[in-house]
Design a protein around this motif. Structure first.
Motif, PDB file in Angstrom:
ATOM      1  N   VAL A 176       0.839  -1.209   0.000  1.00 14.39           N
ATOM      2  CA  VAL A 176       0.000   0.000   0.000  1.00 14.39           C
ATOM      3  C   VAL A 176       0.868   1.251   0.000  1.00 14.39           C
ATOM      4  O   VAL A 176       0.616   2.213  -0.744  1.00 14.39           O
ATOM      5  CB  VAL A 176      -0.937  -0.011   1.217  1.00 14.39           C
ATOM      6  N   LEU A 177       1.916   1.264   0.816  1.00  8.72           N
ATOM      7  CA  LEU A 177       2.815   2.417   0.885  1.00  8.72           C
ATOM      8  C   LEU A 177       3.510   2.657  -0.448  1.00  8.72           C
ATOM      9  O   LEU A 177       3.620   3.805  -0.908  1.00  8.72           O
ATOM     10  CB  LEU A 177       3.856   2.192   1.994  1.00  8.72           C
ATOM     11  N   LEU A 178       3.955   1.577  -1.090  1.00  5.91           N
ATOM     12  CA  LEU A 178       4.613   1.718  -2.384  1.00  5.91           C
ATOM     13  C   LEU A 178       3.669   2.296  -3.420  1.00  5.91           C
ATOM     14  O   LEU A 178       4.051   3.168  -4.221  1.00  5.91           O
ATOM     15  CB  LEU A 178       5.125   0.347  -2.843  1.00  5.91           C
ATOM     16  N   GLY A 179       2.407   1.863  -3.414  1.00 12.62           N
ATOM     17  CA  GLY A 179       1.438   2.402  -4.361  1.00 12.62           C
ATOM     18  C   GLY A 179       1.205   3.887  -4.167  1.00 12.62           C
ATOM     19  O   GLY A 179       1.138   4.651  -5.134  1.00 12.62           O
ATOM     20  N   ASN A 180       1.090   4.309  -2.910  1.00 13.05           N
ATOM     21  CA  ASN A 180       0.872   5.738  -2.651  1.00 13.05           C
ATOM     22  C   ASN A 180       2.102   6.572  -2.993  1.00 13.05           C
ATOM     23  O   ASN A 180       1.971   7.692  -3.500  1.00 13.05           O
ATOM     24  CB  ASN A 180       0.480   5.934  -1.182  1.00 13.05           C
ATOM     25  N   LEU A 181       3.286   6.044  -2.710  1.00 13.74           N
ATOM     26  CA  LEU A 181       4.505   6.762  -3.096  1.00 13.74           C
ATOM     27  C   LEU A 181       4.614   6.896  -4.611  1.00 13.74           C
ATOM     28  O   LEU A 181       5.022   7.945  -5.129  1.00 13.74           O
ATOM     29  CB  LEU A 181       5.732   6.035  -2.543  1.00 13.74           C
ATOM     30  N   TYR A 182       4.239   5.847  -5.315  1.00 11.43           N
ATOM     31  CA  TYR A 182       4.258   5.919  -6.776  1.00 11.43           C
ATOM     32  C   TYR A 182       3.286   6.986  -7.275  1.00 11.43           C
ATOM     33  O   TYR A 182       3.587   7.737  -8.206  1.00 11.43           O
ATOM     34  CB  TYR A 182       3.900   4.558  -7.358  1.00 11.43           C
ATOM     35  N   GLY A 183       2.097   7.041  -6.635  1.00  8.25           N
ATOM     36  CA  GLY A 183       1.140   8.057  -7.040  1.00  8.25           C
ATOM     37  C   GLY A 183       1.649   9.470  -6.817  1.00  8.25           C
ATOM     38  O   GLY A 183       1.348  10.385  -7.588  1.00  8.25           O
ATOM     39  N   LEU A 184       2.446   9.659  -5.751  1.00  5.64           N
ATOM     40  CA  LEU A 184       2.978  10.989  -5.459  1.00  5.64           C
ATOM     41  C   LEU A 184       4.176  11.350  -6.338  1.00  5.64           C
ATOM     42  O   LEU A 184       4.380  12.520  -6.666  1.00  5.64           O
ATOM     43  CB  LEU A 184       3.386  11.073  -3.984  1.00  5.64           C
ATOM     44  N   LEU A 185       4.981  10.357  -6.711  1.00  6.24           N
ATOM     45  CA  LEU A 185       6.256  10.640  -7.381  1.00  6.24           C
ATOM     46  C   LEU A 185       6.230  10.435  -8.886  1.00  6.24           C
ATOM     47  O   LEU A 185       7.172  10.839  -9.574  1.00  6.24           O
ATOM     48  CB  LEU A 185       7.357   9.752  -6.771  1.00  6.24           C
ATOM     49  N   LYS A 187       4.416  11.744 -11.335  1.00  5.49           N
ATOM     50  CA  LYS A 187       4.398  12.992 -12.102  1.00  5.49           C
ATOM     51  C   LYS A 187       5.694  13.790 -11.936  1.00  5.49           C
ATOM     52  O   LYS A 187       6.295  14.233 -12.924  1.00  5.49           O
ATOM     53  CB  LYS A 187       3.186  13.830 -11.685  1.00  5.49           C
ATOM     54  N   PRO A 188       6.174  14.014 -10.687  1.00  5.64           N
ATOM     55  CA  PRO A 188       7.427  14.768 -10.538  1.00  5.64           C
ATOM     56  C   PRO A 188       8.617  14.098 -11.220  1.00  5.64           C
ATOM     57  O   PRO A 188       9.550  14.787 -11.642  1.00  5.64           O
ATOM     58  CB  PRO A 188       7.629  14.817  -9.013  1.00  5.64           C
ATOM     59  N   MET A 189       8.592  12.788 -11.338  1.00  2.45           N
ATOM     60  CA  MET A 189       9.705  12.086 -11.985  1.00  2.45           C
ATOM     61  C   MET A 189       9.684  12.266 -13.497  1.00  2.45           C
ATOM     62  O   MET A 189      10.660  11.950 -14.172  1.00  2.45           O
ATOM     63  CB  MET A 189       9.656  10.601 -11.641  1.00  2.45           C
ATOM     64  N   GLY A 190       8.583  12.778 -14.036  1.00  3.63           N
ATOM     65  CA  GLY A 190       8.500  13.039 -15.472  1.00  3.63           C
ATOM     66  C   GLY A 190       8.423  11.779 -16.315  1.00  3.63           C
ATOM     67  O   GLY A 190       8.927  11.758 -17.447  1.00  3.63           O
ATOM     68  N   LEU A 191       7.788  10.732 -15.803  1.00  9.73           N
ATOM     69  CA  LEU A 191       7.654   9.501 -16.577  1.00  9.73           C
ATOM     70  C   LEU A 191       6.727   9.718 -17.761  1.00  9.73           C
ATOM     71  O   LEU A 191       5.749  10.463 -17.679  1.00  9.73           O
ATOM     72  CB  LEU A 191       7.110   8.378 -15.697  1.00  9.73           C
ATOM     73  N   SER A 192       7.019   9.069 -18.852  1.00  4.90           N
ATOM     74  CA  SER A 192       6.151   9.154 -20.019  1.00  4.90           C
ATOM     75  C   SER A 192       4.839   8.436 -19.730  1.00  4.90           C
ATOM     76  O   SER A 192       4.758   7.603 -18.814  1.00  4.90           O
ATOM     77  CB  SER A 192       6.835   8.520 -21.230  1.00  4.90           C
ATOM     78  N   PRO A 193       3.778   8.728 -20.473  1.00  6.18           N
ATOM     79  CA  PRO A 193       2.494   8.063 -20.227  1.00  6.18           C
ATOM     80  C   PRO A 193       2.578   6.548 -20.280  1.00  6.18           C
ATOM     81  O   PRO A 193       1.988   5.852 -19.451  1.00  6.18           O
ATOM     82  CB  PRO A 193       1.600   8.624 -21.339  1.00  6.18           C
ATOM     83  N   VAL A 194       3.324   6.041 -21.255  1.00  4.44           N
ATOM     84  CA  VAL A 194       3.435   4.581 -21.390  1.00  4.44           C
ATOM     85  C   VAL A 194       4.137   4.000 -20.175  1.00  4.44           C
ATOM     86  O   VAL A 194       3.696   3.002 -19.590  1.00  4.44           O
ATOM     87  CB  VAL A 194       4.190   4.217 -22.684  1.00  4.44           C
ATOM     88  N   TYR A 195       5.245   4.612 -19.768  1.00  2.00           N
ATOM     89  CA  TYR A 195       5.986   4.113 -18.616  1.00  2.00           C
ATOM     90  C   TYR A 195       5.158   4.205 -17.330  1.00  2.00           C
ATOM     91  O   TYR A 195       5.258   3.346 -16.448  1.00  2.00           O
ATOM     92  CB  TYR A 195       7.294   4.873 -18.451  1.00  2.00           C
ATOM     93  N   SER A 196       4.364   5.266 -17.210  1.00  2.37           N
ATOM     94  CA  SER A 196       3.533   5.413 -16.012  1.00  2.37           C
ATOM     95  C   SER A 196       2.566   4.236 -15.878  1.00  2.37           C
ATOM     96  O   SER A 196       2.400   3.656 -14.803  1.00  2.37           O
ATOM     97  CB  SER A 196       2.759   6.723 -16.071  1.00  2.37           C
TER      98      SER A 196
END
Length: 301
Positions: A176-185, A187-196
């Motif tokens: 659960v923590l990993l999922g929420n961290l991914y949701g927060l980071l 966009k700031p990490m600038g991942l492409s739509p496909v990679y996201s």
């Protein structure tokens, strides 16, 4: 006003099947009919939707925070409902809810990235499409999750006690923590739509796989430990039975020897009686009496 309506409706449609999924590992331990269980789930989900609706009318600027907080708080009454509906410990209920919440978080994030990064719709249309795509994602993986919860998770939790399950709750909590961290980071990490989207799916797959492997491995270890304990107890029981058998055999041998001696003495006494040798009989009985051990004497060495 419209957002205050569709947001709780969306939460209700998304959360209700996930709450049903939480019941799957414990259906064989239910204390109430399935219809009553379904009614309780719907009532709790409706209450959560009602709270979200009221909160968004009062504080529309914090819609995102309101929805997330309300969804998390919904697990408190839902756990109470599960506790009253199933003959199962709290630790096992928490484990399943955490595992479901980790999966739900990542499915919501996948729906969010598909909507915002690929469709790029304005305003409320984006929210409606995100809800629809999230529901499609849930519907796509629901049969697989149902099967995993019914087979792997149910069998593993049946083999574990409350303390072992409480330790295992760390793994889905990290999920659960990993999922929420991914949701927060993300966009700031600038991942492409496909990679996201790809990373979101990978997190779901690896998170579920890691948790299922952990619970299955722990359950197997617990089962092996129980089998070893049962085997040791069986071995001790066999040794005890062997000693009892030896004692019984020794008693039977002593009884056989006693019967043989009794028959011998009866034959000798009969001989004295037939010869009318009272003196010899008296001497024989005296010698027999002298040969008998005293009452408080132990067995002969």
């Amino acid at each position: 006003m419209l957002s205050a309506v569709y947001a709780p409706a969306t939460v209700f449609l998304i959360d209700t099947p996930l709450f049903v999924l939480c019941c799957v590992p414990f259906l064989h331990r239910r204390k109430i009919p399935p219809r009553v269980m379904a009614l309780r789930i719907v009532l709790v989900a409706l209450a959560s939707a009602g709270i979200i609706f009221a909160a968004m009318l009062v504080y529309p600027q914090g819609a995102g925070v309101t929805v997330n907080v309300a969804r998390l708080l919904t697990y408190i009454p839902m756990l109470l409902v599960f506790r009253a509906s199933f003959e199962v410990g709290l630790a096992k209920l928490v484990y399943v809810c955490l595992l479901e919440q980790g999966s739900a978080t990542m499915l919501n994030l996948v729906g969010f990235h598909i909507t915002t990064d690929f469709l790029r719709l304005p305003g409320m249309a984006q929210g409606l499409w995100q809800a629809g795509i999230t529901l499609v994602c849930i519907a796509a993986v629901f049969p697989l999750l149902w099967r995993l919860f019914k087979t792997v998770v149910r069998g593993a939790l049946d083999a574990l006690n409350g303390r072992q399950t409480a330790v295992l709750c760390i793994s889905p909590a990290l999920f659960v923590l990993l999922g929420n961290l991914y949701g927060l980071l993300a966009k700031p990490m600038g991942l492409s739509p496909v990679y996201s989207v790809v990373f979101g799916l990978l997190i779901i797959i690896t998170g579920l796989a890691a948790n299922l492997v952990a619970v299955k491995t722990t359950a197997d270890a617990a089962a092996h430990a129980r089998l070893a304990a049962e085997l040791a107890a069986s071995r001790q029981q066999l040794e005890l039975e062997a000693r009892r058998y030896a004692e019984i055999a020794q008693s039977m041998e002593a009884a056989r020897a006693a019967r043989h001696d009794a028959r011998h003495h009866l034959a000798v006494i009969t001989g004295f009686v037939e010869r009318q040798d009272a003196k010899g009989l008296a001497e024989y009985l005296e010698s027999w009496r002298a040969a008998l051990p005293e009452e408080d004497a132990g067995p002969p060495l």
